[in-house]
Write a protein that holds these residues in place. Structure first.
Motif, PDB file in Angstrom:
ATOM      1  N   MET A   1      -4.614   3.370  -6.408  1.00 31.30           N
ATOM      2  CA  MET A   1      -4.193   4.020  -7.651  1.00 31.30           C
ATOM      3  C   MET A   1      -5.296   4.128  -8.707  1.00 31.30           C
ATOM      4  O   MET A   1      -5.147   4.869  -9.670  1.00 31.30           O
ATOM      5  N   GLY A   2      -6.363   3.377  -8.547  1.00 36.35           N
ATOM      6  CA  GLY A   2      -7.443   3.419  -9.527  1.00 36.35           C
ATOM      7  C   GLY A   2      -6.970   3.046 -10.921  1.00 36.35           C
ATOM      8  O   GLY A   2      -6.195   2.114 -11.102  1.00 36.35           O
ATOM      9  N   GLU A   3      -7.425   3.795 -11.914  1.00 36.98           N
ATOM     10  CA  GLU A   3      -7.104   3.507 -13.315  1.00 36.98           C
ATOM     11  C   GLU A   3      -5.654   3.800 -13.681  1.00 36.98           C
ATOM     12  O   GLU A   3      -5.226   3.547 -14.809  1.00 36.98           O
ATOM     13  N   GLN A   4      -4.892   4.343 -12.753  1.00 40.21           N
ATOM     14  CA  GLN A   4      -3.485   4.627 -13.020  1.00 40.21           C
ATOM     15  C   GLN A   4      -2.677   3.335 -13.149  1.00 40.21           C
ATOM     16  O   GLN A   4      -1.593   3.330 -13.722  1.00 40.21           O
ATOM     17  N   ILE A   5      -3.216   2.219 -12.634  1.00 39.89           N
ATOM     18  CA  ILE A   5      -2.542   0.930 -12.729  1.00 39.89           C
ATOM     19  C   ILE A   5      -3.482  -0.055 -13.410  1.00 39.89           C
ATOM     20  O   ILE A   5      -4.685  -0.086 -13.125  1.00 39.89           O
ATOM     21  N   ARG A   6      -2.908  -0.847 -14.303  1.00 40.14           N
ATOM     22  CA  ARG A   6      -3.685  -1.852 -15.042  1.00 40.14           C
ATOM     23  C   ARG A   6      -2.915  -3.164 -15.044  1.00 40.14           C
ATOM     24  O   ARG A   6      -1.698  -3.175 -15.038  1.00 40.14           O
ATOM     25  N   TYR A   7      -3.678  -4.245 -15.100  1.00 30.47           N
ATOM     26  CA  TYR A   7      -3.075  -5.572 -15.120  1.00 30.47           C
ATOM     27  C   TYR A   7      -2.935  -6.035 -16.562  1.00 30.47           C
ATOM     28  O   TYR A   7      -3.855  -5.875 -17.360  1.00 30.47           O
ATOM     29  N   MET A   8      -1.778  -6.602 -16.889  1.00 32.11           N
ATOM     30  CA  MET A   8      -1.517  -7.097 -18.240  1.00 32.11           C
ATOM     31  C   MET A   8      -1.317  -8.601 -18.227  1.00 32.11           C
ATOM     32  O   MET A   8      -0.860  -9.160 -17.231  1.00 32.11           O
ATOM     33  N   HIS A   9      -1.610  -9.179 -19.360  1.00 31.84           N
ATOM     34  CA  HIS A   9      -1.323 -10.583 -19.596  1.00 31.84           C
ATOM     35  C   HIS A   9      -0.390 -10.672 -20.800  1.00 31.84           C
ATOM     36  O   HIS A   9      -0.388  -9.772 -21.656  1.00 31.84           O
ATOM     37  N   SER A  10       0.363 -11.741 -20.886  1.00 29.67           N
ATOM     38  CA  SER A  10       1.259 -11.923 -22.017  1.00 29.67           C
ATOM     39  C   SER A  10       0.471 -11.813 -23.314  1.00 29.67           C
ATOM     40  O   SER A  10      -0.597 -12.408 -23.462  1.00 29.67           O
TER      41      SER A  10
ATOM     42  N   PHE B   1      -2.060  -6.623  -6.710  1.00 28.24           N
ATOM     43  CA  PHE B   1      -2.582  -5.689  -7.709  1.00 28.24           C
ATOM     44  C   PHE B   1      -3.869  -5.043  -7.205  1.00 28.24           C
ATOM     45  O   PHE B   1      -4.054  -3.827  -7.327  1.00 28.24           O
ATOM     46  N   GLU B   2      -4.755  -5.835  -6.629  1.00 24.20           N
ATOM     47  CA  GLU B   2      -6.027  -5.286  -6.139  1.00 24.20           C
ATOM     48  C   GLU B   2      -5.810  -4.292  -5.006  1.00 24.20           C
ATOM     49  O   GLU B   2      -6.494  -3.265  -4.937  1.00 24.20           O
ATOM     50  N   MET B   3      -4.832  -4.575  -4.123  1.00 25.33           N
ATOM     51  CA  MET B   3      -4.515  -3.607  -3.061  1.00 25.33           C
ATOM     52  C   MET B   3      -4.025  -2.295  -3.669  1.00 25.33           C
ATOM     53  O   MET B   3      -4.410  -1.209  -3.227  1.00 25.33           O
ATOM     54  N   MET B   4      -3.186  -2.408  -4.670  1.00 23.07           N
ATOM     55  CA  MET B   4      -2.640  -1.215  -5.317  1.00 23.07           C
ATOM     56  C   MET B   4      -3.735  -0.471  -6.091  1.00 23.07           C
ATOM     57  O   MET B   4      -3.791   0.755  -6.067  1.00 23.07           O
ATOM     58  N   ARG B   5      -4.599  -1.211  -6.732  1.00 25.49           N
ATOM     59  CA  ARG B   5      -5.670  -0.595  -7.524  1.00 25.49           C
ATOM     60  C   ARG B   5      -6.638   0.199  -6.644  1.00 25.49           C
ATOM     61  O   ARG B   5      -7.173   1.217  -7.071  1.00 25.49           O
ATOM     62  N   GLU B   6      -6.859  -0.279  -5.406  1.00 23.99           N
ATOM     63  CA  GLU B   6      -7.711   0.473  -4.469  1.00 23.99           C
ATOM     64  C   GLU B   6      -7.168   1.883  -4.250  1.00 23.99           C
ATOM     65  O   GLU B   6      -7.927   2.820  -4.051  1.00 23.99           O
TER      66      GLU B   6
ATOM     67  N   ARG C   1       0.828  -1.216   0.000  1.00 21.36           N
ATOM     68  CA  ARG C   1       0.000   0.000   0.000  1.00 21.36           C
ATOM     69  C   ARG C   1       0.864   1.270   0.000  1.00 21.36           C
ATOM     70  O   ARG C   1       0.533   2.240  -0.678  1.00 21.36           O
ATOM     71  N   ASP C   2       1.950   1.264   0.737  1.00 20.19           N
ATOM     72  CA  ASP C   2       2.856   2.418   0.749  1.00 20.19           C
ATOM     73  C   ASP C   2       3.459   2.656  -0.637  1.00 20.19           C
ATOM     74  O   ASP C   2       3.575   3.796  -1.083  1.00 20.19           O
ATOM     75  N   ALA C   3       3.858   1.587  -1.302  1.00 16.27           N
ATOM     76  CA  ALA C   3       4.396   1.720  -2.662  1.00 16.27           C
ATOM     77  C   ALA C   3       3.333   2.302  -3.588  1.00 16.27           C
ATOM     78  O   ALA C   3       3.615   3.205  -4.383  1.00 16.27           O
ATOM     79  N   ALA C   4       2.111   1.812  -3.478  1.00 15.09           N
ATOM     80  CA  ALA C   4       1.016   2.319  -4.318  1.00 15.09           C
ATOM     81  C   ALA C   4       0.765   3.805  -4.068  1.00 15.09           C
ATOM     82  O   ALA C   4       0.528   4.565  -5.011  1.00 15.09           O
ATOM     83  N   LYS C   5       0.824   4.232  -2.807  1.00 15.01           N
ATOM     84  CA  LYS C   5       0.623   5.649  -2.489  1.00 15.01           C
ATOM     85  C   LYS C   5       1.702   6.507  -3.135  1.00 15.01           C
ATOM     86  O   LYS C   5       1.420   7.590  -3.648  1.00 15.01           O
ATOM     87  N   GLU C   6       2.934   6.017  -3.119  1.00  9.92           N
ATOM     88  CA  GLU C   6       4.014   6.783  -3.744  1.00  9.92           C
ATOM     89  C   GLU C   6       3.854   6.813  -5.266  1.00  9.92           C
ATOM     90  O   GLU C   6       4.032   7.854  -5.897  1.00  9.92           O
TER      91      GLU C   6
END
Length: 190
Positions: free
Chosen positions: A164-173, A157-162, A133-138
């Motif tokens: 960062m919102g749309e600023q972070i997205r999950y990718m697949h190969s 990812f879900e913790m970070m998305r809470e 969560r601290d990394a996501a806040k930064e």
């Protein structure tokens, strides 16, 4: 390079035969490939370093030691006024990698495509969740879009998305990232 996990040794480095291929150029340090592509290394910071790294060891003559990941390299792509930072699993910690990026380029990247190496097979301890969560806040404080993948893990990812919102997205190969306001497209292999 070997990994010592659960008391068992497993080689996890690149196949030694690859070094013999004529198209392979071994690099140490930073390297400008052309005006649009460069590679850097030299990440030494350890703030908010993923705890999952503690099980990754390097074999030496004296036995196994904590891997410093000093061999890891990061690709920077500059195109049409945008800068993209591409990393593998970010064993050095994405914040430390971004610190080194800023040291070299004097700005934040527009886009980061990277794993964050936060995945665990079991639940997160309180200090691990706080670190995520601290990394996501930064990261949220940056004007950067983040794409992450498998080694981040869905729970992290879900913790970070809470945060960062749309600023972070999950990718697949195989997913494609289109850089806004450019013709640049990057296909993911993370």
């Amino acid at each position: 390079m070997s990994n010592l996990k659960d008391g068992r040794e497993k080689y996890i480095g690149i196949d030694p035969r690859i070094r013999q291929l004529p198209q392979v150029v071994l690099l140490e340090g930073d390297c400008g490939i052309d005006p649009e592509l460069s590679i850097f290394s030299g990440v030494t910071g350890r703030r908010k370093w993923p705890k999952s790294n503690l099980s990754l060891k390097r074999k030496t003559e004296d036995g196994f030691i904590q891997d410093s990941f000093d061999h890891e390299q990061y690709l920077v792509v500059k195109a049409e006024g945008k800068t993209v930072l591409i990393s593998g699993c970010a064993h050095n910690g994405i914040l430390n990698i971004l610190d080194r990026f800023r040291e070299l380029y004097g700005c934040d990247p527009d886009i980061v495509i990277s794993g964050f190496h936060m995945m665990k097979k079991t639940g997160y301890e309180a200090d691990e969740a706080a670190l995520i969560r601290d990394a996501a806040k930064e990261l949220r404080g940056m004007d950067t879009r983040f794409y992450t993948g498998h080694c981040t893990g869905i729970p992290a990812f879900e913790m970070m998305r809470e945060i960062m919102g749309e600023q972070i997205r999950y990718m697949h190969s195989g997913d494609r990232v289109e850089i806004p306001n450019t013709k640049v497209k990057i296909w993911a292999a993370i």
